[in-house]
Design a protein around this motif. Structure first.
Motif, mmCIF file in Angstrom:
data_model
loop_
_atom_site.group_PDB
_atom_site.id
_atom_site.type_symbol
_atom_site.label_atom_id
_atom_site.label_comp_id
_atom_site.label_asym_id
_atom_site.label_seq_id
_atom_site.Cartn_x
_atom_site.Cartn_y
_atom_site.Cartn_z
ATOM 1 N N ARG A 248 0.861 -1.181 0.000
ATOM 2 C CA ARG A 248 0.000 0.000 0.000
ATOM 3 C C ARG A 248 0.896 1.228 0.000
ATOM 4 N NH1 ARG A 248 -5.159 1.104 2.801
ATOM 5 N NH2 ARG A 248 -5.205 3.251 3.547
ATOM 6 N N THR A 249 0.661 2.143 -0.928
ATOM 7 C CA THR A 249 1.460 3.363 -1.007
ATOM 8 C C THR A 249 0.550 4.562 -1.165
ATOM 9 O OG1 THR A 249 1.685 3.139 -3.417
ATOM 10 C CG2 THR A 249 3.439 2.196 -2.050
ATOM 11 N N LYS A 250 1.058 5.699 -0.685
ATOM 12 C CA LYS A 250 0.307 6.949 -0.778
ATOM 13 C C LYS A 250 1.247 8.040 -1.239
ATOM 14 C CE LYS A 250 -2.702 9.967 2.019
ATOM 15 N NZ LYS A 250 -3.265 10.177 3.369
ATOM 16 N N ARG A 254 -2.687 10.326 -4.561
ATOM 17 C CA ARG A 254 -3.474 9.110 -4.721
ATOM 18 C C ARG A 254 -3.010 8.048 -3.737
ATOM 19 N NH1 ARG A 254 -0.859 8.028 -10.636
ATOM 20 N NH2 ARG A 254 1.049 6.963 -9.971
ATOM 21 N N LEU A 255 -3.899 7.104 -3.501
ATOM 22 C CA LEU A 255 -3.627 5.954 -2.642
ATOM 23 C C LEU A 255 -3.715 4.705 -3.512
ATOM 24 C CD1 LEU A 255 -3.326 4.645 0.219
ATOM 25 C CD2 LEU A 255 -5.823 4.613 0.316
ATOM 26 N N ARG A 283 -6.701 1.964 -7.155
ATOM 27 C CA ARG A 283 -6.133 3.316 -7.102
ATOM 28 C C ARG A 283 -7.244 4.307 -6.765
ATOM 29 N NH1 ARG A 283 -2.896 5.051 -12.254
ATOM 30 N NH2 ARG A 283 -1.411 3.586 -11.316
ATOM 31 N N LEU A 286 -7.251 11.027 -4.288
ATOM 32 C CA LEU A 286 -7.612 11.624 -2.993
ATOM 33 C C LEU A 286 -8.401 12.918 -3.149
ATOM 34 C CD1 LEU A 286 -4.279 10.981 -1.032
ATOM 35 C CD2 LEU A 286 -6.387 9.624 -1.035
#
Length: 390
Positions: A248-250, A254-255, A283, A286
Motif C-alpha cells: 500500500r502506497t500513498k 493518490r492511494l 487506485r 484523494l
C-alpha cells in the motif's frame, strides 16, 4: 602528462578517491572521426570535459563550452588539455570544435564506452535484499526535439539496472520500432543471474527464448498483443489462489493498494514460463475520491521458490524506474525534450552523457539529481572526482 604537470594538476583541490574508476581509459579506444592533421586537442580530453560539464548541470553545448572555459587551470590539465611551455597557458577548444567532434562520434562505440565504465564503477556493490539476481529494465524514449536525416525524431532503447545504472543503449532504426532492437540491445552483456523486465511490446516468443538461452530470467507483461496467452491467464482459478504479497502506497495525490498472486502452471504458451502472476491494483484519487481497479497479468521464467512475493512485486514496480528515474529526469533536469540539437550523432551523444551523469549520481546514492548537479557545480573538482580523473 609529465610528472611536473601531473603534480600541478593535483595541487589545487582535494584528491579523488584512490580506488575510483577512471573514465579516460574507457574512452581511449573510441575511433577518432578527425583527420590526423586536425587533432589539436586529445579526443579523451574533449569528451571527459563534456561529461564533467553535464555532471555540473550543463543542459546544452553552449553550457558545456562555458564550463570548459571557466574551469581552472589544474582541472584542464587533469582533463588532458595541452600545455604551452612557452606561454604557460592551457589551451581550450572553441565551442564549435566541441560540437563538431561530438556530432561525429560513433554512437554505438560511445555508448559501449560509457556503459562499460558505469558497470566497472558499480562493480562490487551488493544486490539488495540478499537476492542473487540483478534486475534490468528495458524501455525506449524519443528525443522529441531531435531530427534524423529523414525528418523523424531520434528514438533510443535503453537497458538500466533497477538500481539506476544504465548498462546499454541503442538507436532505433527510423523505419522500424523498439521490438526488433531488444535482442541486439542486450547482446554482448553478461546476463547470467539477471532478471529482465520490459513492457508488453517486448513480450515476444523470440525474446523469451533468447533470454533463457543466455541464462537470464524474465518477468513479461501480457496484454492484448498476445490474446491467446492473455485468455489463458484470465481463465486460471485466481479466486482459489492465495495472495502472495500486499502493499500500500500513498503519494502524488493518490492511494494505491496492490495484491500479487502467483501460481505454477506447466502449459503456459511462452518459452520457459514457469509461473503466472496477477497483480490487482486499486487506485483512489484523494481529490476526486474516484477509485479505479486494474488487473495486470505476467508470466515469469522464475521457478517456484526462487524469489519471494515481495521481491517479485518489487521487480514489477521497479521496472518503471527506467521511466521515472532516467527518462523523466533527462526531460525535467536536463531539458532533453526541449533541446533542438540535430547535428549528426549529437542528440544521441548528449543523451548518453546524461545517462552517464544520472547513473553516477544514482551509484553515489543521490536521490535528487537536480540537487546533485548543483552540488557538483559548486566545486570543479567534484565532477572530476566522480569520473575518477586524477
Amino acid at each position: 602528462m609529465s610528472p611536473g604537470l601531473e603534480q600541478l594538476a593535483r595541487t589545487s583541490s582535494p584528491q579523488p578517491l584512490p580506488d575510483a574508476v577512471d573514465l579516460v581509459p574507457f574512452l581511449a579506444g573510441l575511433p577518432d572521426p578527425r583527420s590526423r592533421r586536425g587533432r589539436r586537442f586529445p579526443l579523451t580530453a574533449l569528451i571527459a570535459a563534456a561529461a564533467a560539464g553535464v555532471l555540473a548541470g550543463a543542459r546544452s553545448m553552449t553550457a558545456i563550452s562555458e564550463w570548459i572555459s571557466d574551469a581552472p587551470r589544474w582541472a584542464l590539465l587533469a582533463l588532458g588539455f595541452p600545455f604551452d611551455p612557452f606561454t604557460r597557458a592551457v589551451t581550450v577548444p572553441h565551442p564549435t570544435t566541441v560540437m563538431r567532434l561530438l556530432s561525429r562520434l560513433n554512437g554505438d562505440a560511445f555508448d559501449t564506452s560509457v556503459t562499460t565504465f558505469l558497470q566497472a564503477r558499480a562493480r562490487g556493490k551488493q544486490t539488495k535484499e540478499g537476492c542473487r539476481l540483478r534486475a534490468v529494465a528495458v524501455d525506449g524514449k524519443q528525443l522529441r526535439g531531435s531530427r534524423t536525416a529523414d525528418g523523424k525524431a531520434v528514438w533510443l532503447l535503453a537497458a538500466m539496472e533497477h538500481s539506476g545504472t544504465v548498462i546499454a543503449q541503442r538507436e532505433i532504426d527510423a523505419k522500424s520500432n523498439e521490438t526488433p532492437a531488444f535482442i541486439p540491445l542486450l547482446d554482448g552483456l553478461a546476463l547470467k543471474d539477471t532478471l529482465v523486465t520490459a513492457d508488453a511490446a517486448h513480450t515476444q516468443h523470440a525474446n523469451g527464448r533468447w533470454l533463457r538461452e543466455h541464462g537470464a530470467h524474465y518477468i513479461a507483461v501480457v496484454k492484448g498483443n498476445h490474446p491467446g496467452l492473455l485468455r489463458q491467464l484470465r481463465k486460471l482459478p485466481w479466486a482459489d489462489i492465495p495472495v502472495d504479497h500486499k502493499d500500500r502506497t500513498k503519494g502524488r495525490g493518490r492511494l494505491e493498494v496492490r495484491h500479487l498472486k502467483t501460481v505454477t502452471f506447466r502449459h503456459l504458451d511462452y518459452p520457459g514460463a514457469r509461473q503466472a502472476l496477477r497483480v490487482m491494483r486499486w487506485r483512489k484519487d484523494l481529490a476526486s475520491k474516484k477509485i479505479t481497479i486494474e488487473r495486470l497479468y505476467f508470466v515469469t521464467s522464475l521457478p517456484p521458490g526462487a524469489a519471494t512475493g515481495e521481491q517479485i512485486a518489487g521487480w514489477i514496480r521497479g521496472h518503471w524506474k527506467i521511466e521515472n528515474q532516467l527518462h523523466h529526469v533527462r526531460d525535467t533536469t536536463f531539458a532533453e525534450d526541449a533541446s533542438t540539437t540535430r547535428s549528426g550523432s549529437l542528440p544521441r551523444v548528449m543523451a548518453s552523457l546524461r545517462n552517464l551523469a544520472i547513473s553516477i549520481f544514482r551509484q553515489d546514492d543521490h536521490t535528487n539529481i537536480a540537487a546533485a548537479c548543483r552540488y557538483t557545480a559548486r566545486d570543479p573538482q567534484r565532477p572530476l572526482t566522480a569520473l575518477g580523473i586524477r
